[in-house]
Design a protein around this motif. Sequence first.
Motif, mmCIF file in Angstrom:
data_model
loop_
_atom_site.group_PDB
_atom_site.id
_atom_site.type_symbol
_atom_site.label_atom_id
_atom_site.label_comp_id
_atom_site.label_asym_id
_atom_site.label_seq_id
_atom_site.Cartn_x
_atom_site.Cartn_y
_atom_site.Cartn_z
ATOM 1 N N GLY A 223 0.782 -1.157 -0.006
ATOM 2 C CA GLY A 223 0.124 0.194 -0.030
ATOM 3 C C GLY A 223 0.915 1.282 0.029
ATOM 4 O O GLY A 223 2.096 0.904 -0.132
ATOM 5 N N ARG B 59 -4.950 7.334 1.257
ATOM 6 C CA ARG B 59 -4.390 5.599 1.546
ATOM 7 C C ARG B 59 -4.847 4.995 0.362
ATOM 8 O O ARG B 59 -5.887 5.253 -0.277
ATOM 9 C CB ARG B 59 -4.746 5.280 2.697
ATOM 10 C CG ARG B 59 -4.502 5.627 4.151
ATOM 11 C CD ARG B 59 -5.186 5.043 5.283
ATOM 12 N NE ARG B 59 -4.727 5.584 6.396
ATOM 13 C CZ ARG B 59 -3.730 5.025 7.165
ATOM 14 N NH1 ARG B 59 -3.480 3.828 6.955
ATOM 15 N NH2 ARG B 59 -3.225 5.354 8.403
ATOM 16 N N THR B 60 -3.939 3.938 -0.097
ATOM 17 C CA THR B 60 -4.141 2.964 -0.837
ATOM 18 C C THR B 60 -3.837 1.475 -0.297
ATOM 19 O O THR B 60 -2.657 1.542 0.457
ATOM 20 C CB THR B 60 -3.579 3.084 -2.465
ATOM 21 O OG1 THR B 60 -2.085 3.245 -2.013
ATOM 22 C CG2 THR B 60 -4.316 4.253 -3.148
ATOM 23 N N ASP B 61 -4.389 0.455 -0.781
ATOM 24 C CA ASP B 61 -4.116 -0.923 -0.335
ATOM 25 C C ASP B 61 -3.198 -1.689 -0.912
ATOM 26 O O ASP B 61 -2.580 -1.099 -2.216
ATOM 27 C CB ASP B 61 -5.397 -1.674 -0.030
ATOM 28 C CG ASP B 61 -6.419 -1.119 1.067
ATOM 29 O OD1 ASP B 61 -5.913 -0.637 1.995
ATOM 30 O OD2 ASP B 61 -7.817 -0.961 0.668
ATOM 31 N N THR B 62 -2.910 -2.835 -0.578
ATOM 32 C CA THR B 62 -1.900 -3.693 -1.215
ATOM 33 C C THR B 62 -2.346 -4.036 -2.660
ATOM 34 O O THR B 62 -3.488 -4.147 -2.965
ATOM 35 C CB THR B 62 -2.159 -4.983 -0.467
ATOM 36 O OG1 THR B 62 -1.404 -5.063 0.751
ATOM 37 C CG2 THR B 62 -1.045 -5.904 -1.233
#
Length: 249
Positions: free
Chosen positions: A22, A59-62
């Motif tokens: 992320g 935010r960004t995830d995996t």
Amino acid sequence: MVGCPPARYLVFFQYFGTKYSGVMETSNDQSLIGVQNYLEKAVQNLKPVAPVKFHISSRTDTGVHALCNSAHLDIQRAPGKPAFEEKQLVRGLNHYLKPEPICILNAHRVPSTFHARFSALSRTYVYRLLMGCSHHSEIPVFERDLCWAPGGGYLNVPAMQEAAQFLVGTHDFSTFRSLSSDTPFRSPIRTVFQVDIQPSSGFLSHHYEHRGLEFWELKFRSRSFLYRQIWTLQRPPENSSSVRYRKDC
């Protein structure tokens, strides 16, 4: 000689997120680490007086990519050295980010009161769907990790477009969020400015038109989202994000 005070910059950056946990910083002993780890490692090569922290706006995830994420950072240089010019900072960071698939797009000098997260006017998430594949192995090589190919035939797009309009506006999105440690303390009320469902072109798709593949783009825009709010609305892990500010920031 007394050094100059720290200079604050707003930087816009993009990354291909497949190999990262992320965007947010993680411990370096994990198998996948965050984009922020690489950003902060790169800026230390510019020899700041004190360690530099990137304050990420969104935010960004995996596995999630960013077309244009942003962050602010404060850099204090050694006595006698002027603050970095904006283009100088961009070139320096990109040099030390190689060979990672992370790129600084541009940088702007901003006041010390500016905050990348709290000054943002809106955030946009884009999900790309690929219809026409009966198995994920049929996704074109140039589109792998850039779209989600759900099974079960084609989409009822008119029904989706009609339903999407119920999400626009100010609503209680309690049932659309995942639980996190701060869930009880965060209001579930959010205002969604835009939900669009539109056909989209694929990379080099005109070379495999005979396969009958259809690309669709789902776009969600709001000032802020709840924890995994859009993930819950539309499950695919391959998406991208962007952030917008006032022009005078």
